[in-house]
Design a protein around this motif. Structure first.
Motif, short mmCIF file in Angstrom:
data_model
loop_
_atom_site.label_atom_id
_atom_site.label_comp_id
_atom_site.label_asym_id
_atom_site.label_seq_id
_atom_site.Cartn_x
_atom_site.Cartn_y
_atom_site.Cartn_z
N ASN A 1 9.67 7.58 11.37
CA ASN A 1 8.50 6.71 11.26
C ASN A 1 7.57 7.04 10.10
OD1 ASN A 1 9.09 5.11 13.61
ND2 ASN A 1 8.54 6.90 14.84
N VAL B 1 1.33 1.00 1.41
CA VAL B 1 1.59 1.37 2.80
C VAL B 1 0.91 2.71 3.07
CG1 VAL B 1 3.79 0.15 2.97
CG2 VAL B 1 3.76 2.54 2.25
N ILE C 1 8.28 -3.72 6.29
CA ILE C 1 7.43 -3.68 5.10
C ILE C 1 7.70 -4.88 4.19
CG2 ILE C 1 6.94 -2.40 2.97
CD1 ILE C 1 7.46 0.18 4.59
N LYS D 1 9.47 0.73 8.96
CA LYS D 1 9.93 0.58 7.58
C LYS D 1 10.70 -0.72 7.38
CE LYS D 1 9.93 5.58 7.05
NZ LYS D 1 10.74 6.81 6.93
N SER D 2 11.33 -1.19 8.44
CA SER D 2 12.09 -2.43 8.35
C SER D 2 11.18 -3.66 8.24
CB SER D 2 12.99 -2.58 9.57
OG SER D 2 12.22 -2.57 10.77
N GLY E 1 12.16 8.80 0.35
CA GLY E 1 11.44 7.84 1.19
C GLY E 1 10.39 7.07 0.42
N LEU F 1 1.57 5.94 5.59
CA LEU F 1 2.54 6.56 6.48
C LEU F 1 2.20 8.03 6.64
CD1 LEU F 1 5.77 4.97 4.97
CD2 LEU F 1 4.85 4.48 7.25
N VAL G 1 10.26 2.94 -0.46
CA VAL G 1 9.11 2.06 -0.23
C VAL G 1 8.74 1.35 -1.53
CG1 VAL G 1 6.65 2.07 0.32
CG2 VAL G 1 8.24 3.36 1.74
#
Length: 308
Positions: free
Chosen positions: A258, A228, A203, A200-201, A270, A230, A274
């Motif tokens: 994750n 994304v 993106i 996530k860091s 979450g 996930l 994003v």
């Protein structure tokens, strides 16, 4: 924010399994049903009854759904000649009434190529670049004209460029993590750039590289969709979440870190995080295709609360 359902059928799914998920995807209001394009299972799962071909599957689903978008995340350039793939995608687009999207990548899983006698060259990015050239060239050739192409990997002579897809153009999705060539390819060809299973860091940096490539190419960076993929694992309470995590072989803490996992509110938070990084779409990787209640829960308790 568009929520799309993304499946991994090589891990063990029949066409009927995929049909049930796709029809639930449509009924529950999700935007799209996507599938991976792999011919061999990964990890310790049985993979039974064996692989299903991505474009054969999507052709069937094109006739058994009416609204959702359909596509691959992503097809491998090593699997099909570009002329054949252009015909397949155009036909499925016709069969669906213009609902197909093509995600195309360089391929990475050497073992599946060995298992089915598919060549797997060490360097594949050139194949991918030329496939985009050929496919778009065929589709963009005016009716009554012909298309020619002479590349290092593919040569096309006097092609009528038929059949044509319904959509002009079919949305193309470029995915990958490379810092330079992938962003440039996305800037040149893609309607969408996808980052699959990123930390996530990372993106924001990945989206930023594509935005810069667009600027360098003279393209408006906002003309692309940024997305994304996930893993999704949601439970109405902690016990249900833990049960679903166990069913897909993941530890609760790991999948929370994750993926998009936990209670509905955690997953809403979450997804919105994003979105703040620039994503306009999220592909929810659903690994337990027999658990349609999971989709019901996401549709009821997550989707309505995701920021638009």
């Amino acid at each position: 924010m568009q929520l799309r359902i993304f499946t991994e059928p090589q891990q063990g799914a029949s066409y009927d399994d995929l049909l049930a998920v796709a029809q639930a995807t449509e009924r529950l209001g999700f935007d799209a049903f996507f599938r991976s394009d792999h011919y061999l299972k990964m990890g310790s799962v049985s993979g039974l009854p064996g692989p299903t071909d991505a474009w054969t599957t999507l052709a069937g689903l094109a006739r058994e759904t009416s609204r959702i978008r359909l596509g691959t995340l992503v097809s491998s350039a090593t699997f099909r000649h570009p002329g054949v793939l252009a015909i397949q995608v155009a036909q499925v687009d016709q069969m669906s009434g213009g609902r197909v999207e093509l995600g195309l990548g360089a391929g990475w899983f050497a073992q599946e190529h060995a298992a089915y006698g598919i060549p797997f060259p060490e360097k594949r990015f050139g194949l991918l670049e030329e496939q985009f050239d050929v496919i778009t060239g065929l589709w963009n050739t005016p009716a009554g004209s012909t298309f020619d192409y002479a590349g290092s990997h593919y040569t096309v002579s006097d092609s009528p460029g038929l059949p044509k897809p319904v959509q002009q153009p079919v949305p193309l999705i470029v995915g990958g993590n490379g810092p330079r060539r992938t962003p440039a390819l996305a800037a040149k060809f893609a309607a969408e750039y996808n980052s699959s299973f990123p930390a996530k860091s990372d993106i924001a940096d990945r989206f930023g590289a594509v935005r810069k490539a667009c600027e360098d190419a003279g393209r408006d960076p906002d003309s692309l969709v940024y997305s994304v993929a996930l893993v999704a694992c949601v439970g109405a309470d902690e016990a249900e979440f833990a049960r679903r995590a166990a069913a897909i072989g993941r530890e609760p803490a790991e999948v929370r870190e994750n993926g998009l996992a936990g209670t509905p509110q955690e997953v809403v938070d979450g997804i919105n995080a994003v979105r703040e990084l620039g994503a306009g779409r999220v592909y929810l990787q659903i690994l337990d295709l027999a658990d349609l209640d999971h989709l019901e829960l996401i549709a009821a308790e997550v989707a309505p609360h995701v920021a638009g």
